[in-house]
Scaffold this active site. Structure first.
Site, short mmCIF file in Angstrom:
data_model
loop_
_atom_site.label_atom_id
_atom_site.label_comp_id
_atom_site.label_asym_id
_atom_site.label_seq_id
_atom_site.Cartn_x
_atom_site.Cartn_y
_atom_site.Cartn_z
N PRO A 1 0.82 -1.21 0.00
CG PRO A 1 0.11 -0.92 2.20
CD PRO A 1 0.80 -1.91 1.29
CB CYS B 1 2.63 30.61 -16.93
SG CYS B 1 3.12 31.88 -15.77
CD GLU B 2 1.15 24.41 -18.84
OE1 GLU B 2 0.71 24.03 -19.93
OE2 GLU B 2 2.33 24.72 -18.64
NE ARG C 1 -4.38 5.95 -4.84
CZ ARG C 1 -4.03 6.81 -5.79
NH1 ARG C 1 -4.25 8.08 -5.64
NH2 ARG C 1 -3.48 6.37 -6.90
C1 PLP Z 1 2.30 2.33 -7.32
C2 PLP Z 1 2.66 1.01 -6.80
C3 PLP Z 1 2.27 0.64 -5.51
C4 PLP Z 1 1.41 1.51 -4.63
O1 PLP Z 1 0.16 1.71 -5.15
P1 PLP Z 1 -0.95 2.51 -4.30
O2 PLP Z 1 -2.06 2.66 -5.26
O3 PLP Z 1 -0.35 3.81 -3.91
O4 PLP Z 1 -1.29 1.67 -3.12
C5 PLP Z 1 2.67 -0.59 -5.05
N1 PLP Z 1 3.43 -1.41 -5.81
C6 PLP Z 1 3.82 -1.08 -7.05
C7 PLP Z 1 4.67 -2.03 -7.81
C8 PLP Z 1 3.45 0.13 -7.58
O5 PLP Z 1 3.84 0.43 -8.82
#
Ligand code: PLP
Length: 433
Positions: free
Chosen positions: A292, A362-363, A294
């Site tokens: 995890p 600026c976008e 996020r």
């Molecule tokens: C991005 C990623 C994660 C984390 O994903 P979340 O959506 O942030 O939980 C875990 N493992 C791999 C290989 C990733 O590319």
């Protein structure tokens, strides 16, 4: 009313975050300002850790995916919480090492590790390499042979699952740039190749099906495909995988109509699927890893901005400009990501004024969120909070338009401290010769 229970309103009608007055924090540290609720980060870690201990085989554990947000203090927290980590670059490895994080618990990911990356990671003692394909297997083998060690590796496979999320974060399909596909036989080939290397210790297999996943049974389906593959490899080579890494991706609540996932319940359900599938296939249950990112840090983050200009175009639309934008939060520009945006100093007032909340870059695409509701006379100097910004904001921040990046202030037990200081103008020119 709120997307997360670390948000509230105090008697002065001001937003509170982790129990602290947002306006007072903005006053003390300035804006734009990243806040991070340390207690929430720790709570999220424990949620994963405890559920995984309860529902998976011995040795199972969560790995924090540092790409969601990485700075030294976060790695110290991960160390204290007994979290493994997923690293994707020399920069992340270096940050973790500087924080005193034990890299034996790190898994090195990425679809293109250079020879320099491989040597660097092995030199620093990164515990596991997650090889994305045959070239990487060869590169890791060569470096391990040079050092006379046996390097633990996992192989990244694509189970061919469509998670029905945004295209840009969908990685588990057969046509992905990541990993070897199970369906095409390439995963089996890669396994045979890895097993034939003298200096590799194949610990198991990895997959990552996507991000911001809410769909019912994605992890269960991935687990079944991967366990069937493990059973096939046992038949073909007598090889028993010790670890099965199912990646990250559980979704978080950005707006009120996003569902709130019960992570413990999700993990219990995956645990049941793993046990049943292993029994059906007659294989020993491997240790399960989850990665995890996020869901560890997103709801622990909040960004504070100050309103500069308010532009009303009668008959068309309204704009409210803030003192940050796509440089500190590029997610709307990249993915049309939704966010809850609040008038942090005026929480009890009606919000009839609908506007686009835009940044100072600026976008024209520099938008934080469209159709935000704010008080009718929202004006210069008012404070805006953008909630759930702990993941993929600071880690994706840039210096576009030569804007210094905001500091990260951590909130812990009613106190606040700086974990990353605000960039100065001299920091911006520090690399220029
Ligand atoms: C991005 C990623 C994660 C984390 O994903 P979340 O959506 O942030 O939980 C875990 N493992 C791999 C290989 C990733 O590319």
């Amino acid at each position: 009313m709120f997307t997360c229970d670390n948000l509230g309103v105090n008697d002065a009608g001001r937003l509170t975050f982790a129990g602290q007055d947002a306006a007072a924090l903005a006053e003390r540290y300035g804006t734009p300002l990243y806040l991070m609720d340390e207690d929430r980060v720790r709570r999220n870690c424990r949620l994963y850790r405890d559920a995984m201990r309860a529902h998976f085989a011995e040795g199972s554990r969560p790995l924090y995916a540092g790409k969601a947000c990485a700075f030294k203090q976060l790695y110290r927290i991960m160390s204290e919480e007994g979290m493994g980590v997923d690293v994707v670059s020399r920069g992340e490895i270096h940050t973790a090492a500087q924080a005193g994080y034990d890299l034996a618990n790190a898994y090195f990911h990425g679809n293109n590790k250079t020879d320099v990356d491989v040597a660097f990671a092995m030199e620093r003692g990164v515990g596991y390499f997650v090889a994305d394909g045959a070239e990487e297997v060869s590169a890791i083998e060569a470096e391990a042979a040079k050092r006379g060690i046996r390097q633990k590796v996992l192989l990244r496979l694509t189970p061919g699952i469509d998670t029905h999320t945004y295209e840009a974060v969908n990685t588990g399909k057969v046509d992905s740039k990541f990993g070897a596909a199970v369906e095409t036989g390439q995963a089996a080939e890669l396994t045979a190749f890895a097993l034939s290397q003298a200096h590799l210790d194949l610990a198991g297999f990895h997959c990552h099906v996507g991000s911001q996943v809410f769909a019912e049974d994605v992890f269960e389906r991935a687990a079944i495909i991967m366990l069937e593959f493990i059973a096939d490899m046992r038949k073909a080579h007598g090889y028993e995988a010790r670890q099965l890494d199912l990646g990250g991706g559980y979704g978080v609540r950005y707006v009120a109509d996003d569902p709130a996932l019960d992570i413990a319940e999700k993990i219990a359900s995956v645990g049941k699927t793993v046990r049943e599938t292993c029994a059906r296939l007659g294989i020993r249950a491997p240790a399960i890893l989850l990665e995890p990112g996020r869901s560890i840090v997103a709801d622990a983050g909040l960004t504070l901005y100050t309103v500069g200009a308010v532009k009303r175009i009668p008959g068309y639309k309204n704009y409210v400009s803030i003192d940050g934008g796509m440089a500190d939060n590029p997610r709307f520009a990249l993915y049309r990501s939704r966010y809850t945006c609040l008038p942090a100093g005026r929480m009890n007032e009606p919000r009839p004024f609908v506007c686009d909340l835009v940044g100072r870059c600026c976008e024209s695409g520099d938008v934080i969120q469209k159709d935000v509701s704010l008080p009718a006379d929202i004006r210069r100097g008012d404070l805006i909070a953008v909630c759930t910004t702990g993941a993929y904001n600071y880690s994706m921040a840039s210096n576009y338009n030569r804007l210094p990046r905001p500091p990260v202030v951590m909130l812990r037990g009613g106190e606040a401290y700086v974990a990353v200081r605000r960039e100065s103008l001299d920091d911006l020119t520090a690399l220029d010769v």
